[in-house]
Design an enzyme around this catalytic site. Sequence first.
Site, PDB file in Angstrom:
ATOM      1  N   ASP A  38       0.827  -1.210   0.000  1.00  0.00           N
ATOM      2  CA  ASP A  38       0.000   0.000   0.000  1.00  0.00           C
ATOM      3  C   ASP A  38       0.861   1.259   0.000  1.00  0.00           C
ATOM      4  O   ASP A  38       0.496   2.272  -0.613  1.00  0.00           O
ATOM      5  CB  ASP A  38      -0.932   0.011   1.213  1.00  0.00           C
ATOM      6  CG  ASP A  38      -2.006  -1.058   1.133  1.00  0.00           C
ATOM      7  OD1 ASP A  38      -2.250  -1.558   0.021  1.00  0.00           O
ATOM      8  OD2 ASP A  38      -2.587  -1.398   2.184  1.00  0.00           O
ATOM      9  N   SER A  83     -21.909 -21.224 -25.708  1.00  0.00           N
ATOM     10  CA  SER A  83     -22.186 -21.969 -24.484  1.00  0.00           C
ATOM     11  C   SER A  83     -21.614 -23.379 -24.611  1.00  0.00           C
ATOM     12  O   SER A  83     -21.145 -23.783 -25.678  1.00  0.00           O
ATOM     13  CB  SER A  83     -23.687 -22.026 -24.224  1.00  0.00           C
ATOM     14  OG  SER A  83     -24.355 -22.614 -25.319  1.00  0.00           O
ATOM     15  N   LYS A 116     -14.402 -26.770 -13.862  1.00  0.00           N
ATOM     16  CA  LYS A 116     -15.400 -25.843 -14.416  1.00  0.00           C
ATOM     17  C   LYS A 116     -15.717 -24.805 -13.344  1.00  0.00           C
ATOM     18  O   LYS A 116     -16.466 -25.061 -12.415  1.00  0.00           O
ATOM     19  CB  LYS A 116     -16.667 -26.580 -14.849  1.00  0.00           C
ATOM     20  CG  LYS A 116     -17.674 -25.674 -15.544  1.00  0.00           C
ATOM     21  CD  LYS A 116     -18.904 -26.459 -15.982  1.00  0.00           C
ATOM     22  CE  LYS A 116     -19.887 -25.546 -16.704  1.00  0.00           C
ATOM     23  NZ  LYS A 116     -20.409 -24.487 -15.812  1.00  0.00           N
ATOM     24  N   CYS A 415     -52.621 -14.507   7.523  1.00  0.00           N
ATOM     25  CA  CYS A 415     -51.259 -14.033   7.261  1.00  0.00           C
ATOM     26  C   CYS A 415     -50.505 -13.933   8.578  1.00  0.00           C
ATOM     27  O   CYS A 415     -50.986 -13.300   9.530  1.00  0.00           O
ATOM     28  CB  CYS A 415     -51.303 -12.670   6.578  1.00  0.00           C
ATOM     29  SG  CYS A 415     -49.664 -11.910   6.370  1.00  0.00           S
ATOM     30  N   CYS A 418     -49.780  -9.816   9.121  1.00  0.00           N
ATOM     31  CA  CYS A 418     -50.837  -8.826   9.357  1.00  0.00           C
ATOM     32  C   CYS A 418     -52.094  -9.425   9.970  1.00  0.00           C
ATOM     33  O   CYS A 418     -52.982  -8.694  10.427  1.00  0.00           O
ATOM     34  CB  CYS A 418     -51.192  -8.099   8.056  1.00  0.00           C
ATOM     35  SG  CYS A 418     -52.045  -9.142   6.850  1.00  0.00           S
TER      36      CYS A 418
END
Length: 528
Positions: A38, A83, A116, A415, A418
């Site tokens: 650095d 591909s 792969k 639910c 709620c």
Amino acid sequence: MIKSEASKKIQKLRKDLERHNYLYYIEAKPEISDRDYDHLMRELLDLEQAFPDLVTPDSPSRRVGGAPLEKFRTVEHQVPMLSLDNTYSREELEEFATRVQKGLGRGSFSYFVEEKIDGVSIALVYEDGLLKLGATRGDGRYGDDITENIKTLGSIPLRIPIPGSSFQGPVPELLEVRGEAYISKDQFAKINQEKEKNSEEFFANPRNACAGSLKLLDPKLVAARRLDALIHGLARYEGENPPHSQSEAMAFLKDLGFKVIPDAKKCRDMHGVFGRVDAIEKKRAKLQYEIDGVVVKVDQFEDQKTLGMTSKSPRWMIAYKYPAEQVETVLEDIKIQVGRTGVLTPVAILKPVQLSGTTVSRASLHNQNEIERLDARIGDHVLIEKSGEIIPQVISVNLEKREGNLPKFVFPQKCPDCGEAVGKRGDVVVIGLFPNVKSPVAICCLNPLCPAQLKGALKHFAGREAMDIENLGVSIIDQLVEKGMVKDLADLYYLKITDVEALERMGEKSANNLMEGIEQSKKRPLPN
């Protein structure tokens, strides 16, 4: 310091920094500490700032990231990035060998077998040794120019050969290589730990994290993610003494200073290929990067040319994918989550178990029909599978280990967030905040004002793929909804700085950052 002295010092710093990059990323034999590295980089940055006309495209200073981009340029691949044919069957791998024999008209030829990498495909173009282009695969014929992001990857040479490499001889006038960008498992864990601190949504897996990082328009953010890359292909070569095979090409690229797939080998026959398939699978969990199989290539380039390709994939190459990893554990509970479209999704809470090198404690049960199909009950021993999905899946129940008469799981009639009624929606419009979303075989909360739906909608709305609102994390969204400060998406744009400052753990600076993020989102372009 006069300009001539600065030029000499800059050249030496660049050479030293690239050599240390090579030792760190390619050889894994660093000679200096991160702090010393650095310090050298800071010295180079200061000199380049003082003498901006001495800055070059291949300077190591480019690795810290340049100015943000407005958008990515579309580029055409001179050699299409096709591909791969995939198979999970050894019999189909044998059939591939038979097709190659027929195509070449002989039974004697060599293969090249490599891991792969489960990453993001990239193409790198060098002209007279200088990196000129880094591109994504895109649709195979056109991709995005992500050169500035690619330059932040320490393992990718900005100029070849890298100082310290073993290459001797002329550099090709034009060189295009193919590879996979990836994020290591350790770095992926650090990124998600940082996201947790910032109350941000986790990345699902290293591949998604890598893909999302390369799409960022600010190279400095990409640099902070510390991506890596492995090179596995040679697409174009213009120059003296070109390689004649995949094995020669990889040795050549390694000599230049590229980081090639480490455990890749030439095999004389399918017996050798299957040996490599088994050997790589055994060490898969110990690798620092994700793989999902091996790639088998015909080694000689002349043979590859003879075999040619279909419109979708080369005839001289195939990917053998490993079966999904599976492990048995105990289903300790079933929790119901409410998504942004109102769909109630059951999640298996598991006794923690190791799978694919990670600890798994949750898995998807998809919907009510899947629970009934599996006859999954709390306390059962279940088989879970991970095959590249966002979350592992429960695939079966070991009924032989079921103890006693375990009660069937009863899907809630209200639910859980709620308390309003739920209803079954099968391939019909789901009502709620996203009224046009269809959901096959789903139980949904019928309350359009459900807080859980709103929270999910806000998370999606603030995400990078939508309005990209910086600093709007999960914990802030929860507070905004629970305190009634945001009742729909539009309410975000009516928030005041005093509202935001009143939130928990929200100081003046954080509040200003959030308000700036909301303001900047107004400038986001609409999708085409």
